[in-house]
Design an enzyme around this catalytic site. Structure first.
Site, PDB file in Angstrom:
ATOM      1  CB  SER A  53      21.367  31.194  35.145  1.00 59.53           C
ATOM      2  OG  SER A  53      21.353  32.024  34.002  1.00 59.53           O
ATOM      3  CB  CYS A 263      22.645  30.264  28.774  1.00 57.01           C
ATOM      4  SG  CYS A 263      22.445  29.094  30.135  1.00 57.01           S
ATOM      5  CG  PHE A 264      16.374  30.138  29.195  1.00 58.40           C
ATOM      6  CD1 PHE A 264      16.042  28.878  29.652  1.00 58.40           C
ATOM      7  CD2 PHE A 264      15.342  31.038  28.948  1.00 58.40           C
ATOM      8  CE1 PHE A 264      14.702  28.516  29.850  1.00 58.40           C
ATOM      9  CE2 PHE A 264      14.005  30.692  29.143  1.00 58.40           C
ATOM     10  CZ  PHE A 264      13.691  29.424  29.597  1.00 58.40           C
ATOM     11  CG  ASN A 305      24.444  28.423  35.605  1.00 58.57           C
ATOM     12  OD1 ASN A 305      23.935  27.385  36.011  1.00 58.57           O
ATOM     13  ND2 ASN A 305      24.050  29.629  35.998  1.00 58.57           N
ATOM     14  CG  PHE A 308      16.559  22.183  31.385  1.00 58.04           C
ATOM     15  CD1 PHE A 308      15.590  21.183  31.287  1.00 58.04           C
ATOM     16  CD2 PHE A 308      16.572  22.995  32.519  1.00 58.04           C
ATOM     17  CE1 PHE A 308      14.648  21.014  32.298  1.00 58.04           C
ATOM     18  CE2 PHE A 308      15.633  22.818  33.529  1.00 58.04           C
ATOM     19  CZ  PHE A 308      14.666  21.835  33.421  1.00 58.04           C
ATOM     20  CG  HIS A 352      27.240  31.560  30.619  1.00 51.75           C
ATOM     21  ND1 HIS A 352      26.189  32.427  30.705  1.00 51.75           N
ATOM     22  CD2 HIS A 352      26.768  30.348  31.000  1.00 51.75           C
ATOM     23  CE1 HIS A 352      25.118  31.784  31.160  1.00 51.75           C
ATOM     24  NE2 HIS A 352      25.445  30.521  31.345  1.00 51.75           N
ATOM     25  CD  GLU A 354      27.722  35.436  29.804  1.00 53.58           C
ATOM     26  OE1 GLU A 354      27.892  34.978  28.667  1.00 53.58           O
ATOM     27  OE2 GLU A 354      27.011  34.874  30.671  1.00 53.58           O
TER      28      GLU A 354
END
Ligand SMILES: Nc1ncnc2c1ncn2[C@@H]1O[C@H](COP(=O)(O)OP(=O)(O)O)[C@@H](O)[C@H]1O
Ligand SMILES: Nc1ncnc2c1ncn2[C@@H]1O[C@H](COP(=O)(O)OP(=O)(O)O)[C@@H](O)[C@H]1O
Ligand SMILES: [Mg+2]
Ligand SMILES: [Mg+2]
Lengths: 379, 1094
Positions: A53, A263-264, A305, A308, A352, A354
């Site tokens: 990322s 995330c994304f 992290n 956006f 995250h 993880e």
């Protein structure tokens, strides 16, 4: 081992708004360009460096001492270091840890990562906090002798993060299977948009066999191998550019196959549900971010992290797949951190679970995904 | 924000931690004060009990009812009965509060009066504090613990030792600061330690444990709320590995040698532990050990309460643990509480640091020569300093110079040594080991060699090596350059260190630096590594690029704090500094605090308008002054409240053109320089004991003869009564000169006539140049010769005549005038055969300021600050800050307050417990009541856990010169039915006065025909009170043995005739009436009524 003290060669960090920080070279010598972003974690620089990322970003570590525990062969989050450049204050001269294989600097040089040290990283962080993340360049080769004005021009010539589609670059080119640990209970498809290894570990631990697919895969392929569920990974870039992925995701939603995004992946799901995404001023990058699970009212300390985020002031919203809900928000700034559509058996988080690096407060989300797949199988 | 807190709680009782002792210092004043503030803000009625008058928390304004009473179940029950609080918050007063609360639960008092424990539950405390339960619980949740066995008797101890094997650690349950614990390498050592351990533990329970010496040691500070949200506030890494108590270790925050995997493993375990133990709201601290070879992790212990480390963690991160703990106890959840510093973000997060914090302990071994200086599991330090820097080298060097001990600071001179001996020396942890490490590395030892000998993580060793390399670089370049200074400063070098390396003067280096405007910048502690804007001006210096000091248009006043706690300079001085900050802020000034002691209230970012966490050296202070002068108008610096530390900086600051508020440096000199002070006395027609200065033994002998024995001798170049001794004859004089001092022309010895059997009087006064205000006249219980800091004393004086008081007041005024005091002054007088002598005058706030303030219900530190800021005593009387009459005007039925010193002998086995002219106490308690006898009784039960016995047996062994004076007191005890034991001489004397006493044999005579020796009797618990007045100086074997035995069994010891007199009176009083409790607020009412009547 009396490594005699010596000053290192001059290096410069140049921001597109003209601010220049002078420091010493660190890691490989050269010139590097990327979006300057700061990360506030105090541990886990190895995981940070190898997190896809961070692709095309110059990462500033706010923790002053970096490299103390060296570099080992176990804590990588992907096959290589992804950051475009590395800014630290006091790199360690030695590695001190029983798992360490080599010093951080040796690894940076081996992977040709340009860094800069001795920078007032706090001043830099305050600047980015106030003005926002921006393009930047590190110069530690002959370029450093150029005038600041010339260097700023070079930075201005480099590419923007807004509007950048980086998925192709970070995604696996060929599909591969990440086996379950012990008995295989489920089989899922994971679209690799820059996936961190620890996500696969978490799934494997729970008896999930993951078929990792290139980002360019078609919905049909995804649904074919994703028998029990589909996963959308983390990754770099501007979600506004991910039209193909949004299309695929809509197909998955229609199929009512359990879907989990991180995330994304959360941003992709958001867009598939008709929400907009936007660029945060300086983003969330750290391991101490308080996120509230709005259902339980409990707070998780989580790793973030993301530059956006998904836009939704409303707690719920109508979508073509059923009622959408915002499930998590960051308590620092109310940014949307989680979404779900119960009917479509889809949910995702912006942060995250993880971890790697970071706290493990949120790994229950992997159980949630597995439970969803159980129910679905039983139904 | 909604109000989710528990509305049914309307009043809360907070228990403080009592006197400052090793292992429990003013960090609990800090946490307690924070809690009081919060609870009052929440509109609750706050009831406080704490026997320690020197604390800020016991200032009447912080609670609605403040009880300065002994902290024990009986007394606290009385307070509960009187105040009927809804709840008891036991987690902010250290082990003392926790144990007292547990006792009150066990004996049913809490239930009886329907008091709810908040912020902790009994089960949680049990399983957190009881090492046995704790270990099983840790294993249950998959954690690892050191192999161990719990023992309740010596036999159990020995048999378990066979199973576990040596070396072993012995650790008692329910103790703090490792009291009674230690390492045993063989059975003999084991018996010694285990015996002490069993008696140290209130549950007479000790834990034997496999030794994991040399492992890496860590601590995590956690908080949990009612919704089960858990956050880790801070990780602390001990540079000294396992085996040295965390309180004695040099520690660093955040942890610096862990990968994320190892750190998260520790975090996960900590969270499991706090949940399993069931600390439902509040803070707790958990310690871990990690095997440097394979990362194996062991859980050492947890403290289910706010601890010393929580105070450190609060200062290190800016996250106010105690404050938040108090809110959580009221039912808030972390996400409902805002982060003070960022305002916008909630407290439910984990602070992240972009700087390095180093804490170093301060020891006092020089005061206890007979004590074992080796550091072990049993805490020995008396204070600590903390430093903040942008990297470890900067922070470490700042921390070391914050200790104010020349020897602690890294030095770089060449030296001919056997390097292996140095490396060997480094393997034994002691005060200053880090310096040995640095010197070894500097003189050629390798990091590997030192790792082998110390097990200090190579990363830290390499950083120390880096400092050495920078030093070598400085030497190599041989002259100053901007680049060189920047490099050196970046690694924490002081101007002095640079100067020493280059053979320059500190002034030269500074001048070079200032000419080129090479200055540190000031960063902010903000809990979030600059991710969010900080609103709290909590600053530290660093040699970096950007400064963050905001300009301001207020008039500024800088207050210099007192640095690390040490014997002779502790919390009492912080008290005065905090008062100055509060008043001057109220008066509209911008107050700026500079201090480096993490335990204190003064270093709470709430206390002053700006806080600089900086060493109190001339260089560091000058830089803050410069920075602050650039950010607004600086009126000046206050140096008279922080004790000797800031006072010592006055001259240097003046020389640099800094304005000193209050007493001028010249005046300070007039009081501190013997010659100058002599003139002041002469002008004022006051007399001091005859004295002269000796440059050789011969000279000393002649002077002593002419003055006449006994004489008081001390090296001229040390302060704080250090090395001071009473010498009774020529032989002792010779002995002293040989052992105590290297007498030489440049090291003269001061010889004073010793006023034998004189009454000592302490006076605290305010002077504004015109008027004097006598704030307190304290009559010492012990005769002159016992340091004012160690002597019990009483306000108002009980045996002084009105003429004496006039005389004292007048002499004090003359001194104040002669010296030129502006603000506070402290004088010590001795009244000898009707003649008043001046022992010394200190032109500063004294140790007794808080005691006086509380005993007389007058805020004298506040008054002093306003005098320094320009107001007159007359003004202050007008606005009611000071009463119209000072204490020379007697008040009808004013309460009587007794201050008693608390001594650390129990921690330093083998150290004699006799009081002398050198101060040894770490803390104090106050007893206040309407009769002297009862006030004294309270002071004693505050000072000794057991207090004075009401009945039982007393052992007496008196020096001939004391016998007659002691007769009456002994009679009192005898008539109260005490069984009297005595040594033969004393017994004979008593028989002559028809007091039957059973003879005990002297220790060295040994037991004969069933006749026990004193020591046996004491050890068998036959004796409840020991009276032993030694003759002369130095431990005279028998007396020494007796006192040591008594100290070990925690039996009250009286070593002076006057002490016995007071004790006898007190015991008589205890037999007449029980102790009654009364709050300071109610005492103040009495006092103010009496004042109104005048
Ligand atoms: N098994 C052990 N082996 C070696 N050192 C130990 C062991 N257990 C504790 N210690 C040392 O003793 C110190 C005090 O022990 P701890 O359990 O923390 O007691 P306290 O309650 O006094 O803090 C620790 O800081 C550690 O350095
Ligand atoms: N001439 C003296 N006669 C008797 N006692 C003395 C004399 N001088 C000092 N003392 C005792 O020694 C103690 C310490 O002396 P002082 O001058 O006050 O040193 P410090 O600077 O440590 O306070 C005093 O409190 C007093 O009890
Ligand atoms: Mg401990
Ligand atoms: Mg004195």
């Amino acid at each position: 081992m009396s490594r005699f003290f010596q000053k290192r060669d001059l290096a410069k960090l140049v921001l597109e708004d003209g601010r220049v920080f002078v420091g010493e070279h660190f890691g490989a010598k050269g010139s590097a360009f990327g979006e300057a972003v700061f990360a506030t974690g105090m541990t886990g620089y190895q995981e940070t460096l190898t997190d896809p990322s961070y692709y095309k970003q110059i990462v500033i570590q706010t923790a002053p001492h970096i490299g103390n525990t060296g570099f080992n062969d176990e804590d990588n989050e992907s096959s290589k270091i992804w950051v475009a450049g590395y800014v630290v204050r006091d790199p360690s001269r030695i590695d001190s840890n029983w798992r360490s294989k080599r010093t951080l600097e040796i690894e940076l040089i081996a992977q040709k990562i340009v860094g800069i040290s001795q920078v007032d990283t706090r001043a830099l962080t305050r600047h980015l906090r106030d003005i926002g993340a921006m393009r930047s360049g590190i110069f530690s080769d002959e370029q450093v002798s150029k005038s600041d004005q010339e260097l700023v021009e070079l930075v201005k010539g480099s590419s923007q993060m807004k509007g950048a589609n980086l998925t192709e670059d970070v995604s696996t080119k060929t599909a591969f299977v990440y086996p379950a640990e012990g008995e295989k209970k489920f089989q899922i498809a994971a679209l690799d948009l820059g996936m961190k290894t620890n996500i696969l570990n978490h799934l494997a631990k729970r008896g999930v066999e993951t078929h990792v697919l290139p980002a360019s895969s078609e919905a049909s392929e995804v649904l074919k191998v994703g028998k029990d569920g589909v996963f959308l990974s983390n990754g770099p870039g501007d979600p506004a550019t991910a039209t193909h992925l949004v299309g695929v995701t809509k197909e998955v939603l229609k199929s009512h196959r359990p879907l989990f995004g991180i995330c994304f992946g959360n941003q992709i799901l958001g867009r598939a549900l008709g929400l907009d995404t936007y660029k945060l001023v300086f983003g969330h990058r750290g391991q101490n971010q308080p996120v509230m699970d709005l259902a339980s009212g409990k707070v998780e300390i989580t790793t973030h992290n993301h530059g956006f985020a998904v836009k939704s002031d409303a707690a719920t919203f109508e979508t073509e797949f059923g009622l959408g809900e915002v499930t998590h928000r960051c308590l620092n700034d109310d940014v949307v951190e989680g979404l779900q559509v119960k009917e479509a058996k889809a949910f995702s988080v912006q942060y995250h679970p993880e971890a790697a690096a970071g706290p493990h407060d949120a790994d229950y989300l992997f159980d949630r995904f597995v439970d969803l797949m159980k129910e679905n199988a039983n139904a | 924000m909604q109000m989710p807190r528990r509305e049914e709680i309307k009043s809360v009782l907070i228990i403080g931690s009592g006197p400052i002792v090793i292992g429990q210092a003013c960090e609990f004043d800090y946490s307690g004060t924070q809690a009081c503030k919060v609870l009052k803000q929440e509109g609750l009625r706050v009831i406080l009990v704490n026997s320690n008058p020197a604390t800020i928390m016991t200032d009447p304004q912080f609670a609605d009812a403040t009880y300065v009473e002994p902290i024990n179940p009986e007394i606290v029950e009385k307070i509960i009965a009187k105040e009927r609080p809804d709840a008891l918050l036991p987690t902010l007063g250290g082990q003392t509060a926790l144990n007292t609360a547990m006792a009150l639960h066990k004996n049913g008092v809490l239930e009886k009066y329907e008091v709810e424990l908040i912020g902790a539950n009994v089960a949680a405390i049990e399983s957190g504090e009881n090492r046995e339960i704790f270990k099983t619980l840790v294993q249950k949740i998959g954690g690892e613990v050191a192999r161990s066995a719990i023992c309740h008797t010596l036999d159990e101890v020995l048999s378990s030792a066979k199973v576990l094997g040596y070396p072993l650690v012995v650790r008692p349950s329910f103790t703090m600061g490792g009291a009674g614990s230690g390492f045993a390498n063989d059975e003999e050592e084991l018996i010694k330690i285990a015996t002490a351990g069993l008696s140290a533990s209130p549950t007479s329970e000790v834990l034997l444990e496999e030794s994991i010496l040399g492992w890496k040691e860590y601590e995590l500070e956690l908080m949990r709320d009612k919704n089960d949200n858990v956050v880790v506030i801070c990780s602390i890494e001990n540079i000294d590995p396992m085996g040295v108590h965390t309180g004695d270790s040099i520690t660093v925050a955040p942890a610096l040698t862990l990968t994320d995997r190892e750190y998260q493993k520790m975090r996960d375990m900590a969270i499991k532990v706090i949940r399993e133990v069931g600390v439902d709201t509040g803070g707790c601290n958990i310690q871990f050990a990690i095997d440097p070879n394979d990362g194996r992790m062991i859980v050492i212990e947890m403290n289910p309460r706010v601890s010393r480390s929580s105070a450190l963690a609060s200062k290190a991160t800016g996250f106010p643990i105690a404050k938040i703990a108090a809110r959580l106890a009221l039912g808030y959840s972390l996400d409902e509480i805002a982060n003070d510093i960022t305002k916008k973000t909630p407290a439910s997060f984990e602070p992240t640091l972009d700087y390095i914090v180093v804490k170093v302990p301060r020891f006092a071994f020089e005061k206890f020569p007979q004590a074992d200086p080796v550091l072990t599991t049993h805490m020995k330090s008396v204070g600590e300093a903390m430093a903040i820097g942008r990297n470890f080298t900067e922070s470490l060097q700042k921390a070391l110079r914050s200790l104010e001990k020349k020897e602690s600071i890294f030095s770089f001179e060449p030296e001919q040594v056997e390097i292996n001996q140095l490396i060997e020396k480094a393997s034994i942890p002691t005060d200053g080991r880090i310096k040995t490490v640095q010197r070894s590395l500097f003189l050629g030892a390798s990091v590997e060699e030192l790792y082998e000998s110390t097990k200090i993580d190579p990363w830290f060793l390499d950083q120390i090596q880096l400092i050495n390399e920078v030093a070598k670089e400085i030497k190599l370049q041989g002259e100053l350059s901007e680049d060189l200074i920047k490099t050196a400063k970046r690694h924490g070098f002081s101007d002095k260190q640079i100067a020493d390396i280059l053979g320059l003067s500190e002034a030269e280096v500074r001048e070079y630096r200032h000419k080129r405007n090479l200055r540190p910048v000031y960063k902010t502690v903000d809990t979030c590594a600059a991710e969010f804007k900080a609103y709290t001006p909590y600053h530290y210096s660093s040699w970096d690029q950007e400064t963050e000091l905001a300009p301001s248009d207020k008039k500024k006043i800088i207050i210099l704090g007192s640095g690390p706690n040490r014997i002779g300079q502790g919390i009492e001085f912080d008290y005065s500094c905090v008062h100055a900050a509060q008043t001057l802020s109220e008066a509209g000034f911008e107050t700026i605090m500079i201090n480096c002691n993490p335990e204190t209230v003064s270093t709470d970012y709430d206390t002053s308008d700006r806080l600089f966490f900086e060493p109190l050296t001339l260089e560091d202070v000058l830089e803050v002054i410069h920075a602050e002068s650039n950010s607004g108008e600086l009126l000046g610096v206050i140096v008279q409240l922080g004790g000797q530390t800031p006072l010592g900086l006055a001259q240097g600051l003046k020389a640099e053109g800094v304005e000193i508020l209050g007493t001028a440096p010249e005046a300070i000199h007039a009081a501190e320089d013997r010659g100058a002070f002599g003139e002041v006395l002469a002008k004022a027609h006051l007399i001091a004991p005859k004295h002269a200065t000796a440059r050789s033994y011969q000279e000393a002998k002649i002077i002593a003869e002419e003055i006449g024995y006994p004489v008081l001798v001390r090296p001229s170049y040390v302060l704080g009564g250090r090395g001071m001794e009473i010498v009774y004859d020529e032989n002792l004089l010779e002995e002293y000169i040989q052992k105590a001092t290297a007498i030489a022309p440049e090291h003269p010895v001061l010889v004073d006539r010793f006023l034998d059997d004189a009454l000592e009087i302490d006076v605290d006064a305010l002077f504004d140049g015109t008027d004097i205000y006598i704030a307190g006249i304290m009559e010492h219980i012990e005769e002159a010769g016992v340091h004012s800091g160690d002597s019990a004393c009483v306000i108002p004086p009980v045996s002084l005549s009105d003429d004496d008081i006039k005389d004292i007041a007048e002499s004090t005024r003359k001194l104040a005038e002669g010296i030129g005091v502006r603000g506070l002054m402290n004088v010590q007088f001795a009244l000898h055969q009707g003649q008043l002598y001046v022992l010394e005058a200190n032109p500063r706030a004294s140790r007794t300021v808080p005691f006086v303030a509380k005993a007389t219900a007058t805020a004298i530190a506040k008054a002093a600050s306003r005098i320094m800021a320009g107001e007159s005593i007359a003004d202050l009387k007008k606005v009611g800050v000071l009463p119209n009459n000072d204490v020379t005007v007697k008040l009808s039925n004013a309460p009587i307050a007794v201050k008693e010193a608390v001594l650390p002998f129990g921690r330093f086995h083998g150290v004699d417990t006799v009081l002398g002219p050198e101060m040894k106490s770490t803390g104090e308690v106050m007893g206040i009541n309407h009769s002297f006898a009862m006030a004294f009784a309270k002071s004693q039960s505050g000072a000794f856990s057991s207090g004075l016995p009401k009945s039982g047996s007393v052992f007496i062994s008196a020096a001939d010169r004391d016998k007659t004076e002691m007769k009456d007191s002994i009679e009192i005890l005898y008539n109260l039915g005490f069984k009297v034991f005595a040594t033969s001489g004393t017994a004979k004397f008593l028989a002559e006065h028809s007091i039957k006493a059973e003879v005990l044999r002297k220790h060295y005579e040994g037991e004969v025909a069933g006749e026990k020796t004193t020591i046996q009797a004491i050890n068998e618990g036959l004796i409840d009170l020991v009276v032993n007045t030694p003759f002369g100086v130095g431990p005279r074997v028998d007396g020494y043995e007796i006192r040591t035995a008594a100290t070990l069994r925690m039996i009250p010891i009286i070593t002076t005739a006057r002490g016995l007199k007071a004790a006898a009176g007190a015991i008589a009083a205890l037999n007449k009436e029980g102790m009654q409790v009364e709050s300071l607020q109610s005492h103040a009412k009495t006092i103010n009524l009496a004042r109104a009547e005048l």
